[in-house]
Write an enzyme that holds these catalytic residues in place. Structure first.
Site, short mmCIF file in Angstrom:
data_model
loop_
_atom_site.label_atom_id
_atom_site.label_comp_id
_atom_site.label_asym_id
_atom_site.label_seq_id
_atom_site.Cartn_x
_atom_site.Cartn_y
_atom_site.Cartn_z
CB SER A 189 -0.90 0.01 1.23
OG SER A 189 -1.54 1.26 1.39
CE1 TYR A 198 -4.51 -1.94 5.03
CE2 TYR A 198 -3.60 0.23 4.56
CZ TYR A 198 -4.09 -0.98 4.13
OH TYR A 198 -4.17 -1.23 2.77
#
Length: 678
Positions: free
Chosen positions: A555, A568
Site C-alpha cells: 500500500s 494498518y
C-alpha cells in the site's frame, strides 16, 4: 441433417472413454448438397478436423471436402514413399469457407465406400490390436465381420488398404488396425455407430470371459494409504516437475486411480512400462515410454528423491539415444528429452504438458495404455509397434506441421499462480488477469464460496474448469491452512511459479482507540500471513529450481504517514520490507520478489466494503459513495484506481519484460506525491 447426425454420433461415441479418448479418433459422413456456383448437386464429406475432440465436436470443427476431387487423388497417388505429399492436396479438395484443417485420417474416411465411417481408439480394440497374435484373435472373436489390417502409419496408403478390404469383403462391418485401433462403417449413422459399439463391446466381452485373472502378475507391494500417498505425492511433485521442465516448463497432473496403483503394485509393470505405448494417439502425448521409479513404496523420501534425479538423467540420455538411432537428415530437431509420464510405485502417476489440460490428457492416455496392456496380456502377450515406427510418427513432418500451426503461447503459459484474497477486489482482478495471460490459478480466500465463484468464472470456457483454476479455503493467519493451500496447489498443478500476497483488511482508528486486538489482527493477516505464504511457497519454488515470482500487494500507506491508521500502516510497512528482505535472500535461486503499492482502490474492494470505506470517508469528511472520486482528485493524474490497474502491475512484474527486476515497489496510486519512493 447429415451434419446433425454426424455430430450426434460423434458426441455419443466421444463422451464415453470406453470408446475413445479425449481428442482421439475420428468420424465422418458423406452427403449431397447444392453447389452454390453451378447450381448442381455435389457430393461432400464432413469429417472431424485436425486436433478436434469427438465428444465436444461442433460444425465449425468439421472439414468439408468434395468427394470427386478427393477420390481423384487415388489416380495421381505417387506411392507410399511419397504419400505425405497427398496431405497438402487435401486443401484443394475443401468446399466452402471456414471449417477445420483436414487431418491425416481424411483419406481413410473419403476412400472407404461407405456413407458413414468411424475410426476409434477403444481400450478393448487396441488390446486386440497390440496382442502378439492379433490376427488370429481377431478372426476368433469376430469371424469375417471384422478383419485384421496390419500396422501401417496413418496416411493415404492406409486409406487405400481399408477401402480395398471393404470392397473385397462386403460382409464386413469394420477392421482392427494392428497396433492402433479400429475402424467401422455403415450406410446410416445409426448403423455405423452400432457397428463401432459391436466391435468395442465384443472385444471387451471376449477379454473379460477368456482373459487370465492377473495379467500383470502377482502383487509385490501394496500402495501407500491415501493420506500417506497424497503426502508423498505433494512432497515429490515440485522436484519431479522441475526435472521434467529441464527443456520446457511444464504443468503437472497427479493420478492415483485404482488402475494406476494396481499396475504399479504388480510384478510385471517394469517390463510392460519399458515396452511403451502403441497407439499413436497415446505415445504422441505420453512419449514412447514413461520414467519408472524402481524403488518400493516404503523407500524414504530422501531415497526416492535421489533416485529420481539419477533416473531422470538416465531417461534423458536414453531419449537422446532413441532420437539418434532413428533420425535422418530430414527429421525435425529433437523437441525435448524429458519424460511426460513419471510412475512412482505406491504413490501413482505424475503426467506433464504445456498446460493443465495437456498434462491431464497425457495421464488419461496412459491410463488407457494400462488398460490396453491389461487386455493384451490377459488373452495374449502385449506387443506394441516397433520403436522405429513410433519415431516415424513422433518426428513425422506432418506432426511437426501440426505443432507449427499452434498459436503462440501466452506470456504466463505453463506457470502456476497462487493468489491470496482472490475471492474479491484486487485479488479477483489479479486472478482474472493472470488466467487471461495463460497461467493456471489457485484462487485462495477465507471465503471459499467467493473463491469458488471466481475460479468457476476463470474456467468457464475450458473443457474442464479445473484445468484453469481451482479454489482453496485459507485463512492466512493459520499456518496449517497456509500449508494445506500450498499443498493443494501442488497437487492440482504440480507446483508454483507465481505467488501474490494480497489477503488483507484494515481497521481505521486513531492511536488511542486502537486496541491490541486491532493491532494483532492486522499484523496477523498481512505481516504474518504474507510471511507464512511466502515461506511455504518458497519451499516449493526451491524444490522445483525453476525460479519464480513472489508479489506483495502492499500500500502507499507503507511509505505515507496518514492519520488514524497506525496498525494498518505499520503492517503494510512490514510487508514492504519483507519484499526487500526476501528479494535479497532468494535472488540467488532466480526467485524475484516485488511489491505493488496501491492507493484508494474503492470499487470492488473487499476492504472498503467491510467498513474501511466508511471510516476513511468520515476521516476526510466526504460521503462514502464519493470516496473514490475524492481519492482521484487528490492525485496528480486525477484518476480513480481500480482493481484491474493493480492486476496490470502484477502482470507487468511477472510477464517477462521485467525479468531482471527484484526488490521493487511499483506505486499504482494515480500519483500521490507524498508517497513517492525515496
Amino acid at each position: 441433417m447429415t451434419v446433425t447426425e454426424l455430430l450426434d454420433r460423434a458426441h455419443a461415441l466421444g463422451s464415453d472413454p470406453r470408446n475413445t479418448n479425449f481428442a482421439g479418433g475420428n468420424a465422418s459422413a458423406k452427403g449431397v448438397e447444392r453447389d452454390p456456383v453451378t447450381g448442381g448437386d455435389v457430393e461432400l464429406m464432413w469429417v472431424k478436423g485436425s486436433g478436434g475432440d469427438l465428444g465436444t465436436l461442433t460444425a465449425e470443427g468439421l472439414a468439408v471436402l468434395r468427394l470427386d476431387r478427393l477420390r481423384a487423388m487415388a489416380d495421381t497417388y505417387p506411392g507410399v514413399e511419397r504419400e505425405d505429399e497427398m496431405v497438402a492436396a487435401f486443401d484443394f479438395c475443401l468446399h466452402g469457407k471456414g471449417g477445420a484443417a483436414p487431418s491425416i485420417d481424411t483419406a481413410m474416411h473419403g476412400l472407404v465406400d461407405a456413407v458413414h465411417v468411424d475410426h476409434l481408439h477403444p481400450d478393448s480394440g487396441i488390446a486386440i490390436a497390440t496382442a502378439q497374435d492379433g490376427p488370429e484373435l481377431t478372426a476368433r472373436i469376430f469371424g469375417d465381420r471384422v478383419l485384421w489390417v496390419s500396422w501401417r502409419r496413418p496416411g493415404f496408403q492406409l486409406g487405400l488398404d481399408i477401402a480395398a478390404l471393404k470392397e473385397a469383403n462386403p460382409q464386413a462391418i469394420g477392421c482392427v488396425l494392428g497396433g492402433h485401433g479400429i475402424t467401422a462403417w455403415g450406410e446410416t449413422s445409426q448403423e455405423c455407430q452400432a457397428n463401432s459399439l459391436e466391435i468395442i463391446r465384443t472385444a471387451a466381452r471376449y477379454i473379460e470371459e477368456h482373459g487370465r485373472p492377473e495379467p500383470f502378475g502377482p502383487v509385490i507391494h501394496e500402495p501407500l494409504d491415501e493420506v500417506a500417498r497424497r503426502e508423498r505425492a505433494a512432497a515429490l511433485f515440485p522436484l519431479v516437475r522441475g526435472l521434467c521442465s529441464t527443456d520446457v516448463r511444464q504443468v503437472g497432473h497427479y493420478t492415483d486411480s485404482p488402475e494406476v496403483l494396481d499396475f504399479l503394485s504388480r510384478a510385471e509393470h517394469p517390463r510392460l512400462a519399458a515396452l511403451g505405448t502403441s497407439c499413436p494417439d497415446h505415445f504422441l502425448r505420453t512419449k514412447v515410454a514413461p520414467l519408472v521409479v524402481d524403488l518400493p513404496p516404503e523407500a524414504s523420501l530422501e531415497e526416492v528423491t535421489e533416485r529420481l534425479r539419477v533416473l531422470h538423467a538416465a531417461y534423458r540420455e536414453e531419449y537422446a539415444a532413441y532420437y539418434a538411432r532413428h533420425a535422418v537428415e530430414s527429421s525435425p530437431a529433437m523437441r525435448g528429452a524429458d519424460p511426460a509420464i513419471v510412475l512412482v510405485p505406491g504413490v501413482g502417476m505424475f503426467s506433464f504438458g504445456k498446460d493443465k489440460q495437456t498434462a491431464r490428457v497425457a495421464g488419461e492416455f496412459y491410463v488407457n495404455a494400462i488398460n490396453v496392456m491389461r487386455g493384451a496380456e490377459a488373452v495374449s502377450v502385449y506387443a506394441p509397434i516397433p520403436e522405429s515406427e513410433k519415431f516415424r510418427i513422433e518426428y513425422w513432418e506432418l506432426e511437426e506441421a501440426k505443432l507449427r500451426r499452434l498459436p503462440r503461447p501466452k506470456p504466463l503459459a505453463g506457470r502456476v499462480a497462487l493468489v491470496t484474497g482472490g475471492g474479491s477486489g484486487i485479488g479477483a482482478a489479479t486472478a482474472r488477469r493472470l488466467a487471461a495471460e495463460g497461467a493456471c490459478v489457485v484462487v485462495a480466500d477465507r471465503d471459499l464460496g467467493s473463491a469458488e465463484k471466481v475460479a468457476a468464472e476463470l474456467g468457464a470456457r475450458a473443457h474442464r474448469p479445473s484445468d484453469v483454476a481451482v479454489a482453496a479455503a485459507v485463512d492466512v493467519t493459520s499456518e496449517e491452512q497456509v500449508v494445506a493451500a500450498v499443498r493443494q496447489a501442488v497437487l492440482a498443478f504440480g507446483g508454483l511459479d507465481l505467488v501474490v500476497n494480497n489477503a488483507g483488511l484494515s481497521l481505521s482508528r486513531a492511536l488511542l482507540e486502537t486496541t491490541v486486538d486491532d493491532w494483532n489482527l492486522q499484523h496477523d493477516v498481512m505481516a504474518r500471513g504474507s510471511f507464512l505464504v511466502s515461506r511455504e511457497a518458497a519451499r516449493v519454488l526451491l524444490a522445483q529450481d525453476l525460479g519464480g515470482d513472489i508479489v506483495y500487494i502492499s500500500s502507499k500507506n507503507a511509505v505515507f504517514a496518514g492519520p488514524n491508521n497506525v496498525a494498518y500502516g505499520a503492517a503494510k510497512a512490514d510487508q514492504a520490507h519483507q519484499v526487500r528482505l526476501l528479494a535479497a535472500e532468494l535472488g540467488a535461486h532466480g526467485i524475484r520478489v516485488n511489491g505493488v503499492n496501491p492507493d484508494g482502490v474503492v470499487r470492488g474492494s473487499g476492504i472498503f466494503a467491510s467498513g474501511w470505506g466508511a471510516n476513511r470517508a468520515a476521516v476526510y469528511g466526504v460521503e462514502e459513495e464519493k470516496l473514490g472520486e475524492f481519492y482521484a482528485q487528490r492525485t496528480l493524474l486525477k484518476r480513480e484506481v481500480l482493481p484491474e490497474h493493480i492486476a496490470a502491475a502484477v502482470f507487468a512484474l511477472t510477464g517477462g519484460d521485467l525479468s531482471l527486476t527484484t526488490g521493487l515497489h511499483i506505486p499504482v496510486d494515480a500519483g500521490v506525491a507524498a508517497a513517492f519512493l525515496r
